[in-house]
Design a protein around this motif. Structure first.
Motif, PDB file in Angstrom:
ATOM      1  N   MET A   1     -22.949  75.523   5.281  1.00  0.00           N
ATOM      2  CA  MET A   1     -22.306  76.223   6.363  1.00  0.00           C
ATOM      3  C   MET A   1     -21.207  77.088   5.773  1.00  0.00           C
ATOM      4  SD  MET A   1     -20.447  74.708   9.767  1.00  0.00           S
ATOM      5  CE  MET A   1     -21.774  73.607  10.032  1.00  0.00           C
ATOM      6  N   GLY A   2     -21.150  78.314   6.230  1.00  0.00           N
ATOM      7  CA  GLY A   2     -20.162  79.247   5.717  1.00  0.00           C
ATOM      8  C   GLY A   2     -18.750  78.934   6.181  1.00  0.00           C
ATOM      9  N   ARG A   3     -17.806  79.452   5.439  1.00  0.00           N
ATOM     10  CA  ARG A   3     -16.398  79.204   5.746  1.00  0.00           C
ATOM     11  C   ARG A   3     -16.003  79.779   7.097  1.00  0.00           C
ATOM     12  NH1 ARG A   3     -12.807  81.002   1.091  1.00  0.00           N
ATOM     13  NH2 ARG A   3     -13.851  79.236   0.162  1.00  0.00           N
TER      14      ARG A   3
ATOM     15  N   HIS B   1     -13.968  79.152  12.556  1.00  0.00           N
ATOM     16  CA  HIS B   1     -14.184  79.491  13.966  1.00  0.00           C
ATOM     17  C   HIS B   1     -14.344  78.213  14.798  1.00  0.00           C
ATOM     18  CE1 HIS B   1     -16.553  82.258  16.953  1.00  0.00           C
ATOM     19  NE2 HIS B   1     -15.658  81.520  17.571  1.00  0.00           N
ATOM     20  N   ALA B   2     -15.203  77.303  14.333  1.00  0.00           N
ATOM     21  CA  ALA B   2     -15.428  76.056  15.067  1.00  0.00           C
ATOM     22  C   ALA B   2     -14.170  75.193  15.078  1.00  0.00           C
ATOM     23  CB  ALA B   2     -16.595  75.295  14.446  1.00  0.00           C
TER      24      ALA B   2
ATOM     25  N   LEU C   1     -21.240  75.227  19.633  1.00  0.00           N
ATOM     26  CA  LEU C   1     -22.233  76.279  19.402  1.00  0.00           C
ATOM     27  C   LEU C   1     -22.084  76.865  18.005  1.00  0.00           C
ATOM     28  CD1 LEU C   1     -24.402  78.324  20.394  1.00  0.00           C
ATOM     29  CD2 LEU C   1     -22.507  79.724  21.229  1.00  0.00           C
ATOM     30  N   VAL C   2     -20.858  77.125  17.592  1.00  0.00           N
ATOM     31  CA  VAL C   2     -20.625  77.719  16.273  1.00  0.00           C
ATOM     32  C   VAL C   2     -21.034  76.754  15.160  1.00  0.00           C
ATOM     33  CG1 VAL C   2     -18.820  78.559  14.702  1.00  0.00           C
ATOM     34  CG2 VAL C   2     -18.868  79.321  17.063  1.00  0.00           C
ATOM     35  N   LEU C   3     -20.767  75.460  15.333  1.00  0.00           N
ATOM     36  CA  LEU C   3     -21.198  74.488  14.318  1.00  0.00           C
ATOM     37  C   LEU C   3     -22.721  74.452  14.198  1.00  0.00           C
ATOM     38  CD1 LEU C   3     -18.808  71.446  14.826  1.00  0.00           C
ATOM     39  CD2 LEU C   3     -18.909  73.004  12.879  1.00  0.00           C
TER      40      LEU C   3
ATOM     41  N   TRP D   1     -27.617  76.170  11.230  1.00  0.00           N
ATOM     42  CA  TRP D   1     -28.841  76.960  11.191  1.00  0.00           C
ATOM     43  C   TRP D   1     -28.751  78.033  10.112  1.00  0.00           C
ATOM     44  CZ3 TRP D   1     -29.593  82.217  12.218  1.00  0.00           C
ATOM     45  CH2 TRP D   1     -30.930  82.618  12.247  1.00  0.00           C
ATOM     46  N   ASN D   2     -27.599  78.681  10.009  1.00  0.00           N
ATOM     47  CA  ASN D   2     -27.402  79.725   9.010  1.00  0.00           C
ATOM     48  C   ASN D   2     -27.503  79.135   7.594  1.00  0.00           C
ATOM     49  OD1 ASN D   2     -26.780  82.473   8.325  1.00  0.00           O
ATOM     50  ND2 ASN D   2     -24.771  81.732   7.687  1.00  0.00           N
TER      51      ASN D   2
END
Length: 193
Positions: A1-3, A8-9, A154-156, A161-162
């Motif tokens: 998961m990106g920084r 954001h989360a 949602l962001v997590l 997924w990313n």
């Protein structure tokens, strides 16, 4: 998961938890606490909009997003779900404590509130005025808190997924694909024997 997903989360979940906690009926609010509601919405709307835009930009369907959420560590899943559920409960209880009264106002001649059954304004005591004001404030504080908690969740899921996509696991998501492929391999090996 990106920084950026983590930041954001973290921002969304942190502020959401604070607003939901402030919405708990733990005490009486002063009459000047209405700025917290405005500040809550001022934070929740851009953070929530950014989460939705991230989801639209990623163009992920709900099934994949749900699978991504399930790939998060169990403690994160439980924490996010508990925070969103707490937000809904605090919002519901805040507005339920209003009873049949809403829109309490302090007027030169006394205090009044709108009776939701008859749609008429009625005179109320100062104590009842403060109770109605506090209940409205709690409900309105929990609304942006719940929005922030849902945005953080949602962001997590999008971050998971990313991360799975960038690792080349787009057929399944994260750990879900590995479990399914491991089970499929064992089943195929059992059929070959």
């Amino acid at each position: 998961m990106g920084r950026t997903f983590t930041w954001h989360a973290g921002l969304a979940l942190g502020f959401g938890a604070v607003l939901i906690a402030l919405g708990l009926p733990l005490g009486r609010w002063g009459t000047g606490a209405g700025w917290l509601v405005v500040a809550g919405f001022a934070v929740a709307l851009p953070v929530g909009a950014a989460a939705v835009l991230r989801g639209v930009w990623a163009s992920v369907d709900r099934a994949t997003l749900w699978a991504s959420f399930r790939c998060l560590p169990r403690a994160v899943q439980v924490g996010c779900a508990a925070l969103v559920l707490a937000g809904f409960l605090v919002t519901a209880t805040g507005f339920a404590h209003l009873g049949d009264l809403s829109d309490a106002r302090a007027e030169p001649s006394g205090y009044s509130a709108l009776d939701t059954r008859t749609k008429d304004r009625i005179r109320i005591s100062r104590e009842r005025y403060e109770e109605v004001q506090a209940a409205e404030r709690r409900g309105f504080l929990a609304v942006p808190g719940t929005l922030l908690a849902a945005s953080g969740t949602l962001v997590l899921a999008l971050g998971e997924w990313n991360g799975a996509r960038s690792a080349g696991r787009t057929a399944g998501v994260g750990r879900t694909e590995r479990r399914e492929s491991g089970a499929a391999r064992r089943e195929a090996a059992g059929r070959e024997r």
